[in-house]
Design an enzyme around this catalytic site. Sequence first.
Site, short mmCIF file in Angstrom:
data_model
loop_
_atom_site.label_atom_id
_atom_site.label_comp_id
_atom_site.label_asym_id
_atom_site.label_seq_id
_atom_site.Cartn_x
_atom_site.Cartn_y
_atom_site.Cartn_z
N SER A 148 74.20 -12.82 123.16
CA SER A 148 74.07 -11.34 123.65
C SER A 148 73.67 -11.62 125.18
CB SER A 148 73.13 -10.70 123.01
OG SER A 148 73.08 -9.20 123.75
N TYR A 160 65.48 -8.49 118.31
CA TYR A 160 66.79 -8.78 118.65
C TYR A 160 66.84 -9.82 119.70
CZ TYR A 160 71.83 -8.09 119.54
OH TYR A 160 72.99 -8.05 119.79
P1 NAI Z 1 79.04 -5.13 113.26
O1 NAI Z 1 77.92 -4.37 112.54
O2 NAI Z 1 80.45 -4.34 113.58
O3 NAI Z 1 79.79 -6.47 112.47
C1 NAI Z 1 78.65 -7.43 112.10
C2 NAI Z 1 79.29 -7.85 110.68
O4 NAI Z 1 78.19 -8.71 110.23
C3 NAI Z 1 79.46 -6.89 109.78
O5 NAI Z 1 80.53 -7.01 109.03
C4 NAI Z 1 78.17 -7.04 108.65
O6 NAI Z 1 78.48 -6.75 107.37
C5 NAI Z 1 78.09 -8.58 108.72
N1 NAI Z 1 76.70 -9.06 108.51
C6 NAI Z 1 75.47 -8.18 108.79
N2 NAI Z 1 74.40 -9.13 108.37
C7 NAI Z 1 74.80 -10.08 107.66
C8 NAI Z 1 74.27 -10.91 106.97
N3 NAI Z 1 73.03 -11.32 106.59
N4 NAI Z 1 75.42 -11.78 106.39
C9 NAI Z 1 76.70 -11.95 106.38
N5 NAI Z 1 77.18 -11.02 107.37
C10 NAI Z 1 76.56 -9.99 107.83
O7 NAI Z 1 78.46 -5.58 114.61
P2 NAI Z 1 79.03 -6.22 115.96
O8 NAI Z 1 78.74 -5.18 117.27
O9 NAI Z 1 80.44 -6.48 115.82
O10 NAI Z 1 78.25 -7.37 116.26
C11 NAI Z 1 78.64 -8.55 115.75
C12 NAI Z 1 77.76 -9.77 116.53
O11 NAI Z 1 77.84 -9.49 117.91
C13 NAI Z 1 76.20 -9.58 116.46
O12 NAI Z 1 75.75 -10.79 116.23
C14 NAI Z 1 75.57 -8.72 117.61
O13 NAI Z 1 74.48 -9.09 117.83
C15 NAI Z 1 76.53 -9.46 118.69
N6 NAI Z 1 76.58 -8.46 119.62
C16 NAI Z 1 77.24 -7.49 119.90
C17 NAI Z 1 77.30 -6.46 121.00
C18 NAI Z 1 77.65 -5.18 120.96
O14 NAI Z 1 77.86 -4.65 121.94
N7 NAI Z 1 78.57 -4.90 119.72
C19 NAI Z 1 76.72 -7.14 122.23
C20 NAI Z 1 76.44 -8.42 122.15
C21 NAI Z 1 76.02 -8.99 120.96
#
Ligand code: NAI
Length: 274
Positions: A148, A160
């Site tokens: 990130s 985080y």
């Molecule tokens: P999201 O919540 O839409 O998707 C995350 C997915 O990870 C979900 O399907 C969830 O069920 C799964 N997950 C959560 N904990 C888990 C675990 N312990 N074991 C297996 N699966 C698990 O979130 P998003 O926004 O798509 O984030 C994805 C990645 O991108 C994360 O690492 C987040 O930190 C990173 N990120 C997101 C940003 C944003 O603005 N949305 C910016 C920078 C990084």
Amino acid sequence: MNTSGPDAASSRPNDGSMPLVVVTGGGSGIGAATAQALREAGFRALVLDIAPPPAAAADTLVWPDPVDVTDAKAMPDVVRAIEERHGPVYGLVNAAGILGRMHPPERLRQAHWDRELDVDMRGSWLACRHFGAGMTARGRGAIVNVASVVGMSSGPVHGYGPAKAAVINMTSNLAAEWGPYGVRVNAVSPGFTRTPALEMGIDNGALDAEALRGCTPLGRLVEPIEVGRVIAWLIGDGAAAVSGINLPVDGGFMAGVFWQAYGGLRGPGEPGQV
Ligand code: NAI
């Protein structure tokens, strides 16, 4: 050690089958978009998630059992079971994650800090470690960790932020360790990306969408598929000589955010613009 030139670590198996790439957190947001981008790029994508999606696109594989990437005991068995059913895993994308709580340090619950480090840092490590073992043994593989922009700067996310900084560091350590075995390891650092997790933060007032756009030179949030396509490029042979990097996919956020101290970004037609 891999000493036989660029073709030795190619993603394409000798039998002509499509290489398999596991996407943790592939049930939602950036992970789901990455699975789509990988399919577009000619890979088989396998979604691994703590909440497996009931229905994915027809050509996406979904591991049916819930997998928590923090479960150190279960992970080796999960890797073995996947490879028995679907064949060797060529690529891994660590997109499983939880966004950070924005409380001041003295109010942030230790349990929340622990969980953020557990999922965002330790979960990425465990998946790298256990999927990476097979890749190094076979002498080919590519990993992309989702870090990130917050991991490169500072923000009011005290669990985080350090977790994501650690993911960036882990990425370069593993790239140095596994490059000699034909395995590339890279990270992407998304800026504020329009996923369900982020939209929840905007809806509950924790994040200000206008302010985010205002300090992003491209003037908008990043779309999940835009991150997914960069990840698919890093997994693919187009990036065959790229390892150990952390690539921001942020609409210019890191370049533009400091301009706030000078009164903000300028726009077309404003004084000073040609
Ligand atoms: P999201 O919540 O839409 O998707 C995350 C997915 O990870 C979900 O399907 C969830 O069920 C799964 N997950 C959560 N904990 C888990 C675990 N312990 N074991 C297996 N699966 C698990 O979130 P998003 O926004 O798509 O984030 C994805 C990645 O991108 C994360 O690492 C987040 O930190 C990173 N990120 C997101 C940003 C944003 O603005 N949305 C910016 C920078 C990084």
